[in-house]
Design an enzyme around this catalytic site. Sequence first.
Site, PDB file in Angstrom:
ATOM      1  N   SER A  57       0.790  -1.234   0.000  1.00 28.00           N
ATOM      2  CA  SER A  57       0.000   0.000   0.000  1.00 28.00           C
ATOM      3  C   SER A  57       0.821   1.282   0.000  1.00 28.00           C
ATOM      4  O   SER A  57       0.257   2.377  -0.105  1.00 28.00           O
ATOM      5  CB  SER A  57      -0.961   0.014   1.187  1.00 28.00           C
ATOM      6  OG  SER A  57      -2.087  -0.782   0.929  1.00 28.00           O
ATOM      7  N   LYS A  60       0.131   3.829  -2.595  1.00 34.05           N
ATOM      8  CA  LYS A  60      -0.852   4.911  -2.495  1.00 34.05           C
ATOM      9  C   LYS A  60      -0.203   6.283  -2.340  1.00 34.05           C
ATOM     10  O   LYS A  60      -0.906   7.305  -2.414  1.00 34.05           O
ATOM     11  CB  LYS A  60      -1.828   4.636  -1.354  1.00 34.05           C
ATOM     12  CG  LYS A  60      -2.680   3.382  -1.564  1.00 34.05           C
ATOM     13  CD  LYS A  60      -3.768   3.261  -0.512  1.00 34.05           C
ATOM     14  CE  LYS A  60      -4.562   1.973  -0.660  1.00 34.05           C
ATOM     15  NZ  LYS A  60      -3.950   0.833   0.033  1.00 34.05           N
ATOM     16  N   SER A 117      -5.628   3.659   4.840  1.00 32.59           N
ATOM     17  CA  SER A 117      -5.193   2.922   3.648  1.00 32.59           C
ATOM     18  C   SER A 117      -6.357   2.247   2.925  1.00 32.59           C
ATOM     19  O   SER A 117      -6.248   1.118   2.454  1.00 32.59           O
ATOM     20  CB  SER A 117      -4.144   1.868   4.033  1.00 32.59           C
ATOM     21  OG  SER A 117      -3.447   1.410   2.887  1.00 32.59           O
ATOM     22  N   LYS A 225       3.045   6.722   4.715  1.00 28.62           N
ATOM     23  CA  LYS A 225       2.209   5.616   4.252  1.00 28.62           C
ATOM     24  C   LYS A 225       2.846   4.275   4.586  1.00 28.62           C
ATOM     25  O   LYS A 225       4.028   4.047   4.337  1.00 28.62           O
ATOM     26  CB  LYS A 225       1.993   5.706   2.740  1.00 28.62           C
ATOM     27  CG  LYS A 225       0.917   4.778   2.219  1.00 28.62           C
ATOM     28  CD  LYS A 225      -0.457   5.218   2.665  1.00 28.62           C
ATOM     29  CE  LYS A 225      -1.470   4.090   2.603  1.00 28.62           C
ATOM     30  NZ  LYS A 225      -1.271   3.059   3.644  1.00 28.62           N
TER      31      LYS A 225
END
Length: 385
Positions: A57, A60, A117, A225
């Site tokens: 993730s 992202k 997320s 992130k």
Amino acid sequence: MKKVCALVLAVVLIWAVALPAGAVDLQLAAPSAVLMDLTTGTVLYEANAHQPMAPASVTKVMTLLLIMEAIDSGKIGWQDMVTASEAAAAKGGSQVYLKVGETMSVEEMVKSIAVSSANDCACAMAEYIAGSEAGFVERMNQRAQELGMENTHFVNCTGLDDDPSAAEHLTTAYDIAVMSRELLLNHPDIKRFTTIWMDTVRNGSFGLSNTNKLVRFYEGTTGLKTGYTSSAGHCLSASAQRDGLELVAVVLHCASSADRFQSAKALLDYGFANYALVPVQDEAALPAVPVVLGAQEEVKPVISGPEQLLIAKEQKQSITRGVTLEPSVQAPVSQGQRLGTLTVRAGDEVLAEVPLVAETAVTRLTWKDLFLDFLGRAAMAADAS
């Protein structure tokens, strides 16, 4: 102007040479890592930083970058309502459990992506901006190329590895640092969301908890992130700011969540302990340069290039600056014309030689201007006598 650009590049290269990356072994648990200064883009530490790996993730970061670019350009607005498609609602992994046809504002979508997320929100935003996730992924790869992310290839906007093509979804710690820097430097509004520890959406009915535990437990954290899949392991792009210095630490393929946070903290601690930013120019004003036969009598010099210099912290007390300027310049003067050099030293070591250029253009006096000036001076002389 080409000469000025070349000189600015030379300055940047001097800084990079003065601060070698990976000069120490931090004994990180992370198989791949990089530490980058956000202001200058200088790499302060790296280990396997260019090895392509699955990012989970952390993907992202690029999704959020494209969303923020769309917002800041005016293409979409924070209060636009986005409708969840069947494809978005069907996304697995981390999510806010969008129902088909449910609407949510861009602001709440971004909050859900940044804090929790949310894969469903990432897909819904991709479709809203580009018409389809596939179209959005094309833009992700195009933007990666524009940023010089040479070892990156995205196949989705989430980082999920739930289809065969996900094996081709690869990037590197260095490339992630590059896109993280782009997001944080040019779209600082994202920090409204990446620094949230706990919040809600849907009018307070659905709770969000940040997957980045550094937000709560590491001083100065600004984001950014996390990511995890079974193939990617535990990943993190972590950013933090202290005393004007902002860093991003990226770790990939860690064996545990604890390893990723410890590795990121070790990188950030190393950066804050050993490096500092100082202004290229001190508070003293630069003297103006006289202009011969100019419509203005003088022109103001300004620095050309970055305004701050990254140095080893031990050099901070020995920083000195010297200015060399042309005694005068002949009109016409073009904006950006070289007027001199500002030299920054630590003791006897030259850290940077920064071009000083004309802030504005100065036109040359015409014959008519010169004649009128002559008449004016003659009249003043006559009056004085």
